[in-house]
Design a protein around this motif. Structure first.
Motif, short mmCIF file in Angstrom:
data_model
loop_
_atom_site.label_atom_id
_atom_site.label_comp_id
_atom_site.label_asym_id
_atom_site.label_seq_id
_atom_site.Cartn_x
_atom_site.Cartn_y
_atom_site.Cartn_z
N UNK A 94 -10.44 108.62 -4.40
CA UNK A 94 -10.92 108.66 -3.03
C UNK A 94 -11.56 107.35 -2.58
N UNK A 95 -12.41 106.78 -3.40
CA UNK A 95 -13.12 105.56 -2.99
C UNK A 95 -12.17 104.41 -2.72
N UNK A 96 -11.25 104.19 -3.63
CA UNK A 96 -10.30 103.09 -3.47
C UNK A 96 -9.44 103.31 -2.23
N UNK A 97 -8.96 104.53 -2.05
CA UNK A 97 -8.10 104.84 -0.91
C UNK A 97 -8.85 104.67 0.40
N UNK A 98 -10.09 105.15 0.48
CA UNK A 98 -10.87 104.98 1.71
C UNK A 98 -11.13 103.51 2.00
N UNK A 99 -11.44 102.72 0.97
CA UNK A 99 -11.65 101.29 1.18
C UNK A 99 -10.37 100.63 1.71
N UNK A 100 -9.22 100.98 1.14
CA UNK A 100 -7.95 100.41 1.58
C UNK A 100 -7.65 100.79 3.03
N UNK A 101 -7.89 102.05 3.38
CA UNK A 101 -7.66 102.50 4.75
C UNK A 101 -8.56 101.76 5.73
N UNK A 102 -9.83 101.60 5.36
CA UNK A 102 -10.77 100.89 6.23
C UNK A 102 -10.37 99.42 6.39
N UNK A 103 -9.99 98.77 5.30
CA UNK A 103 -9.57 97.36 5.36
C UNK A 103 -8.33 97.20 6.24
N UNK A 104 -7.37 98.11 6.11
CA UNK A 104 -6.16 98.03 6.93
C UNK A 104 -6.49 98.19 8.41
N UNK A 105 -7.38 99.11 8.72
CA UNK A 105 -7.78 99.31 10.12
C UNK A 105 -8.51 98.08 10.65
N UNK A 106 -9.35 97.47 9.82
CA UNK A 106 -10.08 96.29 10.26
C UNK A 106 -9.13 95.12 10.49
N UNK A 107 -8.10 94.98 9.66
CA UNK A 107 -7.12 93.89 9.81
C UNK A 107 -6.26 94.06 11.05
N UNK A 108 -6.07 95.31 11.48
CA UNK A 108 -5.20 95.55 12.63
C UNK A 108 -5.83 95.05 13.93
N UNK A 109 -7.10 94.73 13.90
CA UNK A 109 -7.76 94.16 15.07
C UNK A 109 -8.35 95.21 15.99
#
Length: 168
Positions: free
Chosen positions: A89-104
């Motif tokens: 869960x932690x790794x997946x949530x971090x990856x999802x958050x990073x992807x959303x942040x990169x999308x602008x």
């Protein structure tokens, strides 16, 4: 975080606070005056800069990385999906958050950031209310005409926040 620092109506610094904190500390009492304002370049919110002398480094480990434990409430099916992902869960949530942040930021988030900035820096200036209406209406020409009497750094920073993909 990237910030823009204004002294009165002029930009005196832009970038990571770590890049210019020492220079601002050297300003002494001026750095603590109400004429020095800093704004988060993503949200347009006014931020406080930590101008205290840096403390000794913390020991290695997760707290040194800035890891925070917080509660997350999800439905059972969400927990099941998260636990099935590689890394949990932690790794997946971090990856999802990073992807959303990169999308602008969305167009609305950009306009809201500009409005928050303008409320502080131009809220008492002529044409402020009309300019914010033009901002949300997407009427750039009218926005430019309404803020022509403002300090150029204030109008320019509002444009940068509202329309970050454009170059001014």
């Amino acid at each position: 975080m990237t910030v823009t620092v204004f002294y009165k109506d002029d930009v005196i610094a832009r970038g990571s606070p770590a890049d210019f904190a020492a220079a601002l500390r050297d300003l002494g009492p001026l750095a603590r005056s109400g004429d020095l304002l800093a704004f988060d370049d993503d949200t347009g919110r006014q931020v406080d800069l930590d101008l205290a002398e840096p403390v000794a480094p913390r020991p290695r480990g997760r707290p040194a990385l800035g890891v925070e434990a917080r509660e997350v409430t999800l439905l059972p099916r969400h927990w099941e999906w998260l636990s099935a992902q590689p890394g949990g869960a932690s790794v997946t949530l971090r990856k999802l958050a990073e992807a959303a942040m990169r999308s602008g930021r969305s167009e609305r988030e950009c306009l809201d950031a500009a409005c928050r900035f303008l409320t502080v820096m131009a809220g008492d200036r002529p044409g402020y209310e009309e300019a914010t209406r033009a901002l949300y209406a997407g009427d750039r020409d009218n926005f430019d005409a309404l803020c022509v009497l403002w300090p150029s750094a204030v109008a320019e920073h509002a444009r940068r926040l509202a329309w970050p993909k454009d170059t001014f």
